[in-house]
Design a protein around this motif. Structure first.
Motif, mmCIF file in Angstrom:
data_model
loop_
_atom_site.group_PDB
_atom_site.id
_atom_site.type_symbol
_atom_site.label_atom_id
_atom_site.label_comp_id
_atom_site.label_asym_id
_atom_site.label_seq_id
_atom_site.Cartn_x
_atom_site.Cartn_y
_atom_site.Cartn_z
ATOM 1 N N VAL A 113 -12.617 2.525 -0.499
ATOM 2 C CA VAL A 113 -12.756 3.978 -0.517
ATOM 3 C C VAL A 113 -11.746 4.634 0.420
ATOM 4 N N VAL A 114 -11.600 4.103 1.626
ATOM 5 C CA VAL A 114 -10.651 4.669 2.582
ATOM 6 C C VAL A 114 -9.232 4.589 2.027
ATOM 7 N N ALA A 115 -8.857 3.433 1.478
ATOM 8 C CA ALA A 115 -7.505 3.266 0.943
ATOM 9 C C ALA A 115 -7.240 4.244 -0.197
ATOM 10 N N ALA A 116 -8.239 4.466 -1.064
ATOM 11 C CA ALA A 116 -8.063 5.390 -2.180
ATOM 12 C C ALA A 116 -7.884 6.821 -1.688
ATOM 13 N N ALA A 174 -4.435 9.230 -1.821
ATOM 14 C CA ALA A 174 -4.470 10.568 -2.411
ATOM 15 C C ALA A 174 -4.067 11.650 -1.411
ATOM 16 N N GLY A 175 -3.583 11.237 -0.244
ATOM 17 C CA GLY A 175 -3.116 12.197 0.739
ATOM 18 C C GLY A 175 -4.173 12.762 1.643
ATOM 19 N N PRO A 207 -12.580 6.226 -7.113
ATOM 20 C CA PRO A 207 -11.918 7.321 -7.833
ATOM 21 C C PRO A 207 -12.815 8.523 -8.074
ATOM 22 N N ALA A 208 -14.118 8.283 -8.249
ATOM 23 C CA ALA A 208 -15.041 9.410 -8.439
ATOM 24 C C ALA A 208 -15.053 10.304 -7.205
#
Length: 261
Positions: free
Chosen positions: A52-55, A59-60, A253-254
């Motif tokens: 989750v952190v990496a995603a 995404a900035g 992603p959600a």
């Protein structure tokens, strides 16, 4: 990305740890994302290892993960008086103040989702809110759904010397998870004895919100009830059970998509 925690001392003298994860290419104008993990987990287990952190970073988004009192790198008193989701909500607000956050997005899972809901009923700095791993019981009973999780049995399971003596299957699952993360079982038992039991005024939440749950989560029955109780909230169901939903490909992603708007 860094996972070395900083700590701040709360108003009742408990040191709470938080981890900073800055994006290499932050998107200007988007607020900090604050993550609050679930019971018996910590920032690493709930948010880092599942991706989750990496995603969010990709995404900035700049991210802070909070280790709730009794968990992770935070202090772990064994006195039940030091616990409760209401107290953890105060910890979050004090952290927002100490960091000078004037706007943020808040993501909570399971226990952390209850903490986040309580916080969002009064905290207007929260722009967007993601709550996962909880559903109808929060709207109908306040706090964890004790029809599906016997908190007395959970506290006893956490204090038991022998895993084989634990008969309650849900409590046994949480005990196994606590053992796998190396958690302080007696601190967790103290929290289990102080779970939130009052009505949460969900109608007071002004942040744009989403309820995010696993399709096979026994603690997330009838998610539409919770979504309907939060003004304007949406609902997203992903595969997985209570402990597994955070790791399915659809989960991170959600969160990213909802917070991006």
């Amino acid at each position: 990305m860094t996972t070395s925690p900083a700590r701040f001392v709360t108003s009742d003298g408990v040191a709470v740890a938080f981890h900073s994860f800055p994006s290499e290419a932050p998107v200007e104008g988007l607020p900090m994302v604050v993550l609050q993990h679930g019971f018996a987990a910590d920032t690493a287990a709930n948010w880092v290892r599942p991706g989750v952190v990496a995603a969010l970073n990709a995404a900035g988004r700049n991210v802070i993960g909070v280790d709730a009192r009794g968990h992770g790198a935070s202090d772990k008193p064994h006195d039940p008086a030091s616990y409760g989701e209401g107290r953890m909500s105060r910890d979050l607000v004090e952290l927002f103040d100490s960091l000078g956050l004037d706007s943020l997005d808040l993501v909570g899972y399971s226990m952390g989702a209850i903490v986040s809901l309580i916080t969002a009923t009064t905290e207007r700095r929260i722009r967007r809110l993601v709550v996962g791993g909880i559903v109808a019981g929060v709207a109908e009973m306040g706090g964890v759904d004790r029809r599906h999780l016997d908190t007395t049995a959970l506290a006893a399971a956490l204090r038991a010397d022998d895993l084989a003596t634990i008969e309650n299957p849900v409590a046994r699952g949480f005990r196994r998870f606590a053992d796998s993360t190396g958690a302080d079982r007696f601190a967790l038992a103290a929290q289990a004895e102080r779970v939130y039991r009052s009505a949460i005024p969900l109608g007071d939440i002004t942040a744009q919100a989403i309820v995010l749950v696993g399709a096979d989560d026994p603690l997330a029955a009838r998610p539409e009830v919770l979504a309907a109780a939060i003004p304007g909230a949406s609902l997203r169901v992903v595969p997985g059970d209570h402990l597994g939903a955070v790791a399915v490909p659809e989960f991170a992603p959600a969160i990213v998509d909802f917070l991006a708007g």
